[in-house]
Design a protein around this motif. Structure first.
Motif, mmCIF file in Angstrom:
data_model
loop_
_atom_site.group_PDB
_atom_site.id
_atom_site.type_symbol
_atom_site.label_atom_id
_atom_site.label_comp_id
_atom_site.label_asym_id
_atom_site.label_seq_id
_atom_site.Cartn_x
_atom_site.Cartn_y
_atom_site.Cartn_z
ATOM 1 N N UNK A 45 42.111 42.935 43.357
ATOM 2 C CA UNK A 45 41.419 42.811 42.038
ATOM 3 C C UNK A 45 41.937 41.702 41.129
ATOM 4 N N UNK A 46 41.074 41.209 40.368
ATOM 5 C CA UNK A 46 41.548 40.244 39.160
ATOM 6 C C UNK A 46 41.812 41.280 37.864
ATOM 7 N N UNK A 47 40.996 42.395 37.641
ATOM 8 C CA UNK A 47 41.066 43.217 36.466
ATOM 9 C C UNK A 47 41.274 44.516 37.016
ATOM 10 N N UNK A 48 42.361 44.811 37.557
ATOM 11 C CA UNK A 48 42.719 46.164 38.162
ATOM 12 C C UNK A 48 42.773 47.255 36.712
ATOM 13 N N UNK A 49 43.363 46.649 35.656
ATOM 14 C CA UNK A 49 43.748 47.633 34.640
ATOM 15 C C UNK A 49 42.614 47.184 33.690
ATOM 16 N N UNK A 50 42.013 47.970 32.786
ATOM 17 C CA UNK A 50 41.366 47.510 31.691
ATOM 18 C C UNK A 50 41.872 46.719 30.770
ATOM 19 N N UNK A 51 41.119 45.794 30.213
ATOM 20 C CA UNK A 51 41.312 44.698 29.176
ATOM 21 C C UNK A 51 40.444 44.828 28.040
ATOM 22 N N UNK A 52 40.766 44.234 26.863
ATOM 23 C CA UNK A 52 40.163 44.320 25.735
ATOM 24 C C UNK A 52 39.545 43.041 25.387
ATOM 25 N N UNK A 53 39.928 42.060 26.199
ATOM 26 C CA UNK A 53 39.491 40.604 26.109
ATOM 27 C C UNK A 53 39.671 39.660 27.294
ATOM 28 N N UNK A 54 38.509 38.746 27.541
ATOM 29 C CA UNK A 54 38.878 37.690 28.464
ATOM 30 C C UNK A 54 38.879 36.198 28.047
ATOM 31 N N UNK A 55 39.263 36.422 26.809
ATOM 32 C CA UNK A 55 39.479 35.020 26.218
ATOM 33 C C UNK A 55 40.368 33.966 27.088
#
Length: 375
Positions: free
Chosen positions: A67-77
């Motif tokens: 995965x690229x986003x295995x953990x939660x993120x608040x931004x993909x800036x």
């Protein structure tokens, strides 16, 4: 035209998202299901270099294991490395799809490809997932209605066993009842005891079809109040699950087995690490693609001669060696999972061909293992 939705339908059949571990993040990351897909790139990691390869190569879809986003993120800036990757994928119109632990648990899956790479035979899951929950439906029907009832239950989803359908067992006996006041019996008279020659029918069904089978049973039965039972069957292991256990084509000394592993997998700076007597005979082997030191208990219970996996840490490995069995063969994480890409490519192409679709595919050979130099 082949759409992304067409491709995802095949991938989700091969690597059902429901098979993923509950902590995992699999599925579509970027992309419009309606967009056209002409070229697909397969890779282990959605790293910057791989994403550039997909964009520069004019690929419409990048399928990765990790995965690229295995953990939660608040931004993909675009101010962060992962945000920049997401931004560039979207700008270039490149979809990203992840098949991670759902591919680990598939059959064939990641560990099947690793086992095949080193020539293991007669493989079985190391950590078998349970088979789909099954029920058995039992119902008595007048003998003349047996075949119609079998047809109705089969149409609703009962009686499928492997490559056979409408599979059932029946035996003839007697059913008896006395209709009470207010009843509208199909057979017999209110107040009188009735005895009817009936067949007892038994059929198995996936539990998810229970409601449909019950409705079909009631609709097909001539009785006002048919008697029936659903039994929940014992949970059985399936052919899916993590890791594989198999047998080498011929026994090898551990040193030769390690050389076979090195020759069968792509080169990395990590190389192949071995723990055990170099002259020990290796015949039965357990493999886990990716990090595998959480599976030592199952490996030991399997009674194998060697365990091939990646990312073995010092303390779990030394503890495992204290038991004396098995020998340990540790390879790079990326190298242990790279063989799966060819399987995924082949199976996807076969699945699309069955739908009348064609795409151009390519497997990335960029080594994205974290370690790049060994001194």
């Amino acid at each position: 035209m082949t759409t992304l939705a067409d491709v995802l339908a095949v991938l989700d059949r091969l690597y059902n998202p429901a098979w993923a571990e509950d902590w995992d993040a699999v599925g579509l990351v970027t992309g419009d299901p309606e967009q056209e897909v002409r070229r697909i790139l397969f890779a282990v990691d959605p790293m910057r270099a791989v994403v550039d390869e997909a964009i520069d190569g004019g690929f419409d879809l990048l399928v990765t294991h990790h995965p690229l986003l295995l953990r939660g993120v608040n931004s993909v800036a675009a101010t962060t490395p992962k945000g920049r990757v997401i931004t560039d994928l979207i700008r270039a119109g490149v979809a990203l799809h992840v098949c991670h632990t759902n591919a680990d648990n598939a059959n064939p899956g990641v560990s099947d490809a690793l086992a095949a790479a080193i020539g293991l035979r007669d493989t079985r899951p190391l950590k078998a997932m349970p088979a789909e929950p099954m029920d058995k439906v039992v119902v008595g029907v007048p003998v003349a209605e047996t075949q119609a009832m079998l047809d109705a239950l089969a149409k609703a989803g009962a009686g499928r066993i492997g490559n056979y359908e409408r599979a059932a067992w029946s035996v003839t006996g007697e059913g008896t009842f006395r209709p009470l006041a207010g009843a509208n019996p199909a057979i017999g008279t209110v107040g009188d005891i009735e005895v009817v020659a009936e067949d007892r029918i038994e059929m198995i069904l996936p539990r998810r079809h229970r409601r449909a089978v019950r409705e079909a049973l009631i609709a097909a039965h001539s009785y006002e109040e048919p008697a029936y039972d659903f039994y929940e069957l014992a949970e059985l292991p399936s052919e899916r699950g993590g890791g594989r256990v198999g047998v080498l084509a011929e026994p090898l000394p551990l040193a030769d087995f390690a050389r076979l592993v090195a020759e069968s997998l792509p080169w990395t700076a990590h190389g192949v690490r071995v723990a055990g007597d170099p002259e020990r005979t290796i015949e039965t082997v357990a493999v886990v693609g990716g990090a595998g030191d959480s599976e030592f208990a199952r490996v030991r219970a399997a009674g194998v001669d060697a365990y091939l996996t990646a990312d073995l840490r010092h303390h779990p490995a030394t503890e495992a060696r204290a038991y004396g069995d098995p020998a340990l063969v540790d390879v790079a994480h990326w190298a242990s999972e790279w063989p799966w890409l060819a399987d995924a490519e082949r199976l996807l192409l076969e699945g699309l061909a069955g739908r009348g679709s064609t795409v151009d595919t390519h497997i990335s050979t960029l080594c994205t293992d974290a370690w790049t130099l060994r001194i």
